[in-house]
Design an enzyme around this catalytic site. Structure first.
Site, PDB file in Angstrom:
ATOM      1  CB  SER A  65      -0.900   0.023   1.236  1.00 35.66           C
ATOM      2  OG  SER A  65      -1.536  -1.213   1.372  1.00 35.66           O
ATOM      3  CG  ASN A  77       1.427  -6.976 -13.562  1.00 32.34           C
ATOM      4  OD1 ASN A  77       1.654  -6.226 -12.612  1.00 32.34           O
ATOM      5  ND2 ASN A  77       1.955  -8.182 -13.655  1.00 32.34           N
ATOM      6  CG  ASP A  83       1.293 -18.899 -14.731  1.00 31.72           C
ATOM      7  OD1 ASP A  83       0.068 -18.864 -14.538  1.00 31.72           O
ATOM      8  OD2 ASP A  83       1.893 -18.119 -15.490  1.00 31.72           O
TER       9      ASP A  83
END
Ligand SMILES: O=c1ccn([C@H]2C[C@H](O)[C@@H](COP(=O)(O)OP(=O)(O)OP(=O)(O)O)O2)c(=O)[nH]1
Length: 145
Positions: A65, A77, A83
């Site tokens: 934050s 992004n 992954d």
């Protein structure tokens, strides 16, 4: 329930990741290189780690934050998905970063945080002409206040 994440550190000065129980179960990510950026510049910043996630999990990477307040940076992004297959020795986690002002980030500064999440179930698409449900509406259709 406890899960293990295998982790390889690529930079010896990098402090080890730390799971702090009680405050938040998100784990902070540290920058692994000295970074100087001009306002408007984009770059991938190395977190200096490769991981093998537990089977059936992915990792979600978000900014802390305070990252914008402290460093004037945005994660382009919005959320990074690591992954399970991103698990080779040279698969190093990076954050795609846009500097909104001239800034410096130093090795071990914490700019990101992550958690691991189970994969969604396998999905199949069933094509139809009509969904046969009421339209809800979105983008503020329930009013402003
Ligand atoms: O913030 C991020 C997002 C992704 N990755 C790595 C891990 C991930 O497994 C891989 C691919 O990410 P993604 O599928 O989101 O990127 P893409 O742009 O679709 O690339 P690709 O064509 O390699 O799938 O890049 C990062 O290091 N940081």
């Amino acid at each position: 329930m406890e899960e293990k994440i295998k982790i390889k550190y690529h930079v010896k000065e990098l402090e080890k990741l730390c799971y702090i129980d009680g405050k938040s179960d998100w784990i902070d990510l540290r920058v692994a290189e000295e970074v100087k950026m001009k306002a408007g510049e984009f770059r991938l910043i190395s977190m200096g780690i490769s991981v093998e996630l537990p089977k059936g999990y992915e990792m979600w990477v978000l900014p802390r934050s305070s990252a914008f307040k402290n460093f004037g940076i945005l994660q382009t992004n919005a959320m990074g998905v690591i992954d399970e297959s991103f698990c080779g020795d040279d698969d190093i986690i990076h954050m795609p970063i846009l500097a909104m002002r001239d800034t410096e980030i130093h090795v071990n500064d914490r700019i990101g945080q992550f958690r691991i999440m189970p994969h969604q179930p396998e999905v199949h698409f069933v094509e139809v002409e009509h969904l046969n449900n009421m339209n809800r509406g979105g983008f503020g259709t329930t009013g402003k206040a």
